[in-house]
Design a protein around this motif. Structure first.
Motif, PDB file in Angstrom:
ATOM      1  N   SER A 153       0.827  -1.210   0.000  1.00 33.88           N
ATOM      2  CA  SER A 153       0.000   0.000   0.000  1.00 33.88           C
ATOM      3  C   SER A 153       0.866   1.267   0.000  1.00 33.88           C
ATOM      4  CB  SER A 153      -0.972  -0.007   1.178  1.00 33.88           C
ATOM      5  OG  SER A 153      -0.269   0.037   2.401  1.00 33.88           O
TER       6      SER A 153
ATOM      7  N   GLU B 255       1.299   2.980  -3.353  1.00 32.73           N
ATOM      8  CA  GLU B 255       0.213   3.760  -3.972  1.00 32.73           C
ATOM      9  C   GLU B 255       0.661   5.210  -4.137  1.00 32.73           C
ATOM     10  OE1 GLU B 255      -2.931   0.846  -1.641  1.00 32.73           O
ATOM     11  OE2 GLU B 255      -2.731   2.943  -1.014  1.00 32.73           O
TER      12      GLU B 255
ATOM     13  N   ARG C  51       1.678   7.260  -7.805  1.00 29.90           N
ATOM     14  CA  ARG C  51       1.005   8.487  -8.259  1.00 29.90           C
ATOM     15  C   ARG C  51       1.970   9.668  -8.340  1.00 29.90           C
ATOM     16  NH1 ARG C  51      -1.819   7.897  -2.959  1.00 29.90           N
ATOM     17  NH2 ARG C  51      -0.838   9.390  -1.577  1.00 29.90           N
TER      18      ARG C  51
ATOM     19  N   THR D 193      -4.839  11.281  -8.812  1.00 33.05           N
ATOM     20  CA  THR D 193      -5.977  10.610  -8.175  1.00 33.05           C
ATOM     21  C   THR D 193      -6.356   9.341  -8.935  1.00 33.05           C
ATOM     22  OG1 THR D 193      -6.740  12.815  -7.562  1.00 33.05           O
ATOM     23  CG2 THR D 193      -8.273  11.005  -7.188  1.00 33.05           C
TER      24      THR D 193
ATOM     25  N   GLU E  14      -6.247   5.444  -7.545  1.00 32.15           N
ATOM     26  CA  GLU E  14      -7.399   4.532  -7.542  1.00 32.15           C
ATOM     27  C   GLU E  14      -7.048   3.193  -8.213  1.00 32.15           C
ATOM     28  OE1 GLU E  14      -9.937   5.208  -5.855  1.00 32.15           O
ATOM     29  OE2 GLU E  14     -10.038   7.378  -5.727  1.00 32.15           O
TER      30      GLU E  14
ATOM     31  N   THR F  87      -4.532   1.240  -6.075  1.00 32.62           N
ATOM     32  CA  THR F  87      -5.201   0.748  -4.863  1.00 32.62           C
ATOM     33  C   THR F  87      -6.072  -0.472  -5.184  1.00 32.62           C
ATOM     34  OG1 THR F  87      -5.220   2.962  -3.910  1.00 32.62           O
ATOM     35  CG2 THR F  87      -6.739   1.376  -2.952  1.00 32.62           C
TER      36      THR F  87
ATOM     37  N   ARG G  78     -14.565   0.627   2.216  1.00 34.56           N
ATOM     38  CA  ARG G  78     -14.314   0.977   0.826  1.00 34.56           C
ATOM     39  C   ARG G  78     -15.618   1.526   0.244  1.00 34.56           C
ATOM     40  NH1 ARG G  78      -9.715   2.206   0.651  1.00 34.56           N
ATOM     41  NH2 ARG G  78     -10.031   2.476  -1.581  1.00 34.56           N
ATOM     42  N   SER G  79     -15.491   2.618  -0.531  1.00 39.08           N
ATOM     43  CA  SER G  79     -16.691   3.324  -0.974  1.00 39.08           C
ATOM     44  C   SER G  79     -17.272   2.776  -2.268  1.00 39.08           C
ATOM     45  CB  SER G  79     -16.367   4.796  -1.164  1.00 39.08           C
ATOM     46  OG  SER G  79     -15.419   4.931  -2.207  1.00 39.08           O
TER      47      SER G  79
ATOM     48  N   MET H 155     -16.159   3.694  -5.179  1.00 43.66           N
ATOM     49  CA  MET H 155     -16.139   4.823  -6.113  1.00 43.66           C
ATOM     50  C   MET H 155     -14.859   4.878  -6.946  1.00 43.66           C
ATOM     51  SD  MET H 155     -18.987   6.398  -5.981  1.00 43.66           S
ATOM     52  CE  MET H 155     -18.648   8.014  -6.674  1.00 43.66           C
TER      53      MET H 155
ATOM     54  N   VAL I 231     -14.298   7.506  -9.987  1.00 40.07           N
ATOM     55  CA  VAL I 231     -13.320   8.601  -9.879  1.00 40.07           C
ATOM     56  C   VAL I 231     -12.373   8.586 -11.087  1.00 40.07           C
ATOM     57  CG1 VAL I 231     -11.343   9.462  -8.537  1.00 40.07           C
ATOM     58  CG2 VAL I 231     -13.449   8.799  -7.370  1.00 40.07           C
TER      59      VAL I 231
ATOM     60  N   ASP J  42      -5.087   8.279   1.678  1.00 44.60           N
ATOM     61  CA  ASP J  42      -5.308   7.234   0.665  1.00 44.60           C
ATOM     62  C   ASP J  42      -5.536   5.912   1.394  1.00 44.60           C
ATOM     63  OD1 ASP J  42      -2.783   6.548   1.568  1.00 44.60           O
ATOM     64  OD2 ASP J  42      -1.800   6.667  -0.389  1.00 44.60           O
ATOM     65  N   HIS J  43      -5.569   4.826   0.642  1.00 40.99           N
ATOM     66  CA  HIS J  43      -5.803   3.513   1.250  1.00 40.99           C
ATOM     67  C   HIS J  43      -4.715   3.187   2.273  1.00 40.99           C
ATOM     68  CE1 HIS J  43      -4.607  -0.871   0.776  1.00 40.99           C
ATOM     69  NE2 HIS J  43      -5.678  -0.929   1.532  1.00 40.99           N
ATOM     70  N   HIS J  44      -3.457   3.607   1.964  1.00 40.87           N
ATOM     71  CA  HIS J  44      -2.329   3.298   2.853  1.00 40.87           C
ATOM     72  C   HIS J  44      -2.481   3.993   4.215  1.00 40.87           C
ATOM     73  CE1 HIS J  44       1.699   2.306   4.095  1.00 40.87           C
ATOM     74  NE2 HIS J  44       1.990   3.570   4.276  1.00 40.87           N
TER      75      HIS J  44
ATOM     76  N   MET K  76      -6.244  13.436  -1.583  1.00 41.65           N
ATOM     77  CA  MET K  76      -7.246  12.461  -1.155  1.00 41.65           C
ATOM     78  C   MET K  76      -7.779  11.715  -2.372  1.00 41.65           C
ATOM     79  SD  MET K  76     -10.971  12.982   0.618  1.00 41.65           S
ATOM     80  CE  MET K  76     -11.886  12.823  -0.913  1.00 41.65           C
ATOM     81  N   ASP K  77      -7.934  10.398  -2.251  1.00 40.97           N
ATOM     82  CA  ASP K  77      -8.637   9.647  -3.290  1.00 40.97           C
ATOM     83  C   ASP K  77      -9.929   9.102  -2.688  1.00 40.97           C
ATOM     84  OD1 ASP K  77      -7.918   7.396  -1.831  1.00 40.97           O
ATOM     85  OD2 ASP K  77      -6.313   6.816  -3.186  1.00 40.97           O
ATOM     86  N   SER K  78     -10.558   8.130  -3.337  1.00 33.37           N
ATOM     87  CA  SER K  78     -11.876   7.687  -2.869  1.00 33.37           C
ATOM     88  C   SER K  78     -11.827   7.024  -1.491  1.00 33.37           C
ATOM     89  CB  SER K  78     -12.524   6.748  -3.894  1.00 33.37           C
ATOM     90  OG  SER K  78     -11.830   5.518  -3.937  1.00 33.37           O
ATOM     91  N   SER K  79     -10.629   6.720  -0.990  1.00 40.50           N
ATOM     92  CA  SER K  79     -10.521   6.180   0.377  1.00 40.50           C
ATOM     93  C   SER K  79     -11.109   7.161   1.384  1.00 40.50           C
ATOM     94  CB  SER K  79      -9.056   5.935   0.738  1.00 40.50           C
ATOM     95  OG  SER K  79      -8.433   5.127  -0.223  1.00 40.50           O
TER      96      SER K  79
END
Lengths: 144, 100
Positions: free
Chosen positions: A15, A18, A22, A44, A48, A51, A106-107, A109, A113, B10-12, B43-46
């Protein structure tokens, strides 16, 4: 259309990578000098896709994620792929708010996105063989 | 409770932020929460999951949640998910407090 630059990157599905992925994508794209907002869009979308590979592709076990970027004079193509479990129903996975892991906050989304921040998002996947996300974005600020 | 997110969400980082928030919420006497995102650099969707998850928990206890200091990017992400309809966004902490 010939790219003016190209990179290939391979990294473990941790993780912490990530943010690494990016930031690399944003640094690469910044060569053509898009706006800060356009750079944030790319960051972004990459976040995503990576992730998804970490959580869903490899289900938090270790595997390799590949990122392949091609830069054009006013656009970028980014392909992120993994050799993880794959997606059985791509259409369902792409639906807003759909998540296979609701218990983890988790959303659902992620793909929405990506679609919103990039111009083209294409997903190919086979259960057991992995997933590839193709994304393309034209930077409107750079169109002459 | 006013919770400031500094840096990247983020997820991390989400696991750490979730644990920290939940631990503080258990201790807090008041179940209302204001998320101050003015010092959040990414920020992402997390982020949707973090805010939504906390909202669901405090809502059961009669608490309210609101957001302050959204960037254009985070606002777009929250709007996409419909989150701003249930967790309203304000310009300042004062404004958020008045509407609690």
């Amino acid at each position: 259309m010939q790219p003016i630059n190209e990179i290939k990157l391979e990294f473990l599905s941790k993780s912490s990578n990530e943010a690494f992925a990016r930031v690399v994508a944003a640094a690469f794209v910044s060569q053509i000098d898009p706006t800060l907002e356009e750079l944030a869009d790319v960051k972004t979308a990459v976040s995503e896709a990576v992730t998804n590979a970490v959580i869903h592709g490899y289900e938090n076990s270790q595997g390799l994620i590949r990122m392949h970027c091609k830069l054009f004079c006013d656009a970028v193509e980014i392909i992120i792929s993994d050799d993880g479990v794959g997606i059985e129903d791509i259409e369902l996975a792409r639906q807003p708010l759909y998540t296979s892991k609701p218990d983890m906050d988790r959303s659902g989304m992620g793909f929405t996105v990506m679609e919103s921040f990039m111009d083209i998002v294409e997903v190919t996947s086979k259960p057991g063989e992995g997933t590839t996300v193709y994304m393309f974005k034209t930077f409107k600020s750079l169109i002459k | 409770m006013i919770a400031g997110v500094v840096g990247e969400l983020d997820h991390h980082s989400a696991d750490y932020i979730r644990q920290k928030l939940d631990a503080e919420l258990v201790k807090a006497s008041n179940k209302n929460i204001i998320f101050d995102l003015s010092k959040m650099s990414f920020m992402d969707s997390s982020g949707i999951g973090i805010i939504m998850g906390r909202y669901k928990n405090i809502q059961k206890l009669g608490g309210k949640a609101s957001l302050v200091g959204l960037s254009d990017q985070s606002r777009r992400i929250f709007e996409m998910s419909g989150l701003l309809k249930i967790v309203p966004a304000y310009e300042t902490i004062d404004e958020a407090l008045k509407n609690m």
